[in-house]
Write a protein that holds these residues in place. Sequence first.
Motif, short mmCIF file in Angstrom:
data_model
loop_
_atom_site.label_atom_id
_atom_site.label_comp_id
_atom_site.label_asym_id
_atom_site.label_seq_id
_atom_site.Cartn_x
_atom_site.Cartn_y
_atom_site.Cartn_z
N MET A 124 -85.77 40.08 -14.41
CA MET A 124 -86.84 39.33 -14.61
C MET A 124 -87.55 39.30 -13.29
O MET A 124 -86.86 39.16 -12.43
CB MET A 124 -86.45 38.01 -15.20
CG MET A 124 -87.42 36.78 -15.24
SD MET A 124 -87.04 35.13 -15.70
CE MET A 124 -85.62 34.97 -16.86
N SER A 125 -88.78 39.38 -13.38
CA SER A 125 -89.66 39.27 -12.13
C SER A 125 -89.73 37.66 -11.61
O SER A 125 -89.83 36.79 -12.40
CB SER A 125 -91.13 39.83 -12.16
OG SER A 125 -91.81 38.92 -13.22
N CYS A 126 -89.86 37.59 -10.30
CA CYS A 126 -90.41 36.03 -9.88
C CYS A 126 -91.36 35.58 -10.31
O CYS A 126 -91.51 34.30 -10.48
CB CYS A 126 -90.47 36.37 -8.13
SG CYS A 126 -89.12 36.80 -7.19
N HIS A 127 -92.55 36.21 -10.75
CA HIS A 127 -93.67 35.78 -11.56
C HIS A 127 -93.06 34.85 -12.90
O HIS A 127 -93.70 33.72 -12.97
CB HIS A 127 -94.67 36.58 -11.74
CG HIS A 127 -95.85 36.22 -12.60
ND1 HIS A 127 -96.90 35.37 -12.36
CD2 HIS A 127 -95.99 36.41 -14.00
CE1 HIS A 127 -97.48 35.02 -13.09
NE2 HIS A 127 -97.03 35.71 -14.20
N LYS A 128 -92.48 35.45 -13.37
CA LYS A 128 -91.83 35.00 -14.82
C LYS A 128 -90.92 33.78 -14.63
O LYS A 128 -91.10 32.79 -15.26
CB LYS A 128 -91.02 35.89 -15.58
CG LYS A 128 -92.00 36.75 -16.40
CD LYS A 128 -90.93 37.64 -17.23
CE LYS A 128 -91.80 38.09 -18.41
NZ LYS A 128 -90.76 38.83 -19.27
N ILE A 129 -90.27 33.85 -13.49
CA ILE A 129 -89.34 32.57 -13.05
C ILE A 129 -90.13 31.50 -12.55
O ILE A 129 -90.02 30.25 -13.22
CB ILE A 129 -88.20 33.02 -11.92
CG1 ILE A 129 -87.24 34.04 -12.62
CG2 ILE A 129 -87.89 31.73 -11.46
CD1 ILE A 129 -86.53 34.73 -11.52
N ASN A 130 -91.12 31.71 -11.81
CA ASN A 130 -92.12 30.60 -11.41
C ASN A 130 -93.02 29.96 -12.66
O ASN A 130 -93.05 28.88 -12.66
CB ASN A 130 -93.12 31.09 -10.29
CG ASN A 130 -92.47 31.60 -9.06
OD1 ASN A 130 -91.46 30.96 -8.88
ND2 ASN A 130 -92.89 32.57 -8.28
N GLU A 131 -93.33 30.72 -13.45
CA GLU A 131 -94.29 30.23 -14.64
C GLU A 131 -93.26 29.62 -15.61
O GLU A 131 -93.67 28.67 -15.99
CB GLU A 131 -94.87 31.62 -15.41
CG GLU A 131 -95.68 31.06 -16.59
CD GLU A 131 -96.32 32.31 -17.29
OE1 GLU A 131 -97.19 32.27 -17.93
OE2 GLU A 131 -95.67 33.38 -17.09
N PHE A 175 -90.56 27.82 -14.77
CA PHE A 175 -90.47 26.57 -13.97
C PHE A 175 -91.52 25.55 -14.09
O PHE A 175 -91.25 24.51 -14.19
CB PHE A 175 -89.78 26.61 -12.43
CG PHE A 175 -88.50 27.12 -12.32
CD1 PHE A 175 -87.48 26.97 -13.24
CD2 PHE A 175 -87.99 28.14 -11.26
CE1 PHE A 175 -86.14 27.20 -13.07
CE2 PHE A 175 -86.72 28.29 -11.21
CZ PHE A 175 -85.90 28.12 -12.35
N GLU A 176 -92.50 26.04 -13.71
CA GLU A 176 -94.10 25.59 -13.86
C GLU A 176 -94.18 24.75 -15.23
O GLU A 176 -94.58 23.46 -15.41
CB GLU A 176 -94.92 26.39 -13.42
CG GLU A 176 -96.33 25.47 -13.52
CD GLU A 176 -97.52 26.61 -13.09
OE1 GLU A 176 -98.49 26.65 -13.93
OE2 GLU A 176 -97.40 27.23 -12.06
N LEU A 177 -93.88 25.60 -16.17
CA LEU A 177 -94.14 25.02 -17.52
C LEU A 177 -92.88 24.20 -18.06
O LEU A 177 -93.00 23.24 -18.97
CB LEU A 177 -94.19 26.25 -18.58
CG LEU A 177 -95.28 26.92 -18.69
CD1 LEU A 177 -95.23 28.38 -19.47
CD2 LEU A 177 -96.64 26.31 -19.03
N LEU A 178 -91.95 24.43 -17.75
CA LEU A 178 -90.52 23.61 -18.12
C LEU A 178 -90.25 22.36 -17.39
O LEU A 178 -90.05 21.35 -18.00
CB LEU A 178 -89.20 24.40 -17.47
CG LEU A 178 -87.90 23.90 -18.27
CD1 LEU A 178 -87.86 23.71 -19.63
CD2 LEU A 178 -86.67 24.84 -17.76
N GLY A 179 -91.04 22.13 -15.93
CA GLY A 179 -90.85 20.66 -15.46
C GLY A 179 -91.47 19.65 -16.10
O GLY A 179 -90.84 18.74 -16.54
#
Length: 87
Positions: free
Chosen positions: A1-8, A10-14
């Motif tokens: 998984m790319s860092c972009h997907k992880i950040n996205e 987390f941003e949506l999950l928060g």
Amino acid sequence: MSCHKINELFELLGPEWNKEAHLNLVEILQKLADEAGHQGGLATLSDDTLIYHLKMKGEAKDAMIPGIAKDVVPDFKEAMLRARGIK
């Protein structure tokens, strides 16, 4: 998984997790999986399923997925010209 997907993710999950802060991470993921109609355990839940479910959660049932909506061309002639690189 790319860092972009992880950040996205987390941003949506928060914000979603903050609505039900009493739940732990596994419980919130299970809740989202159930809402998305996922059949099976969390180990088989894809990151894409979570991301698209979170993006579309507040949208109407017939709303178009954002990644697809940006490419929609209402006119067939314009679509053909774009496909040929003319427009």
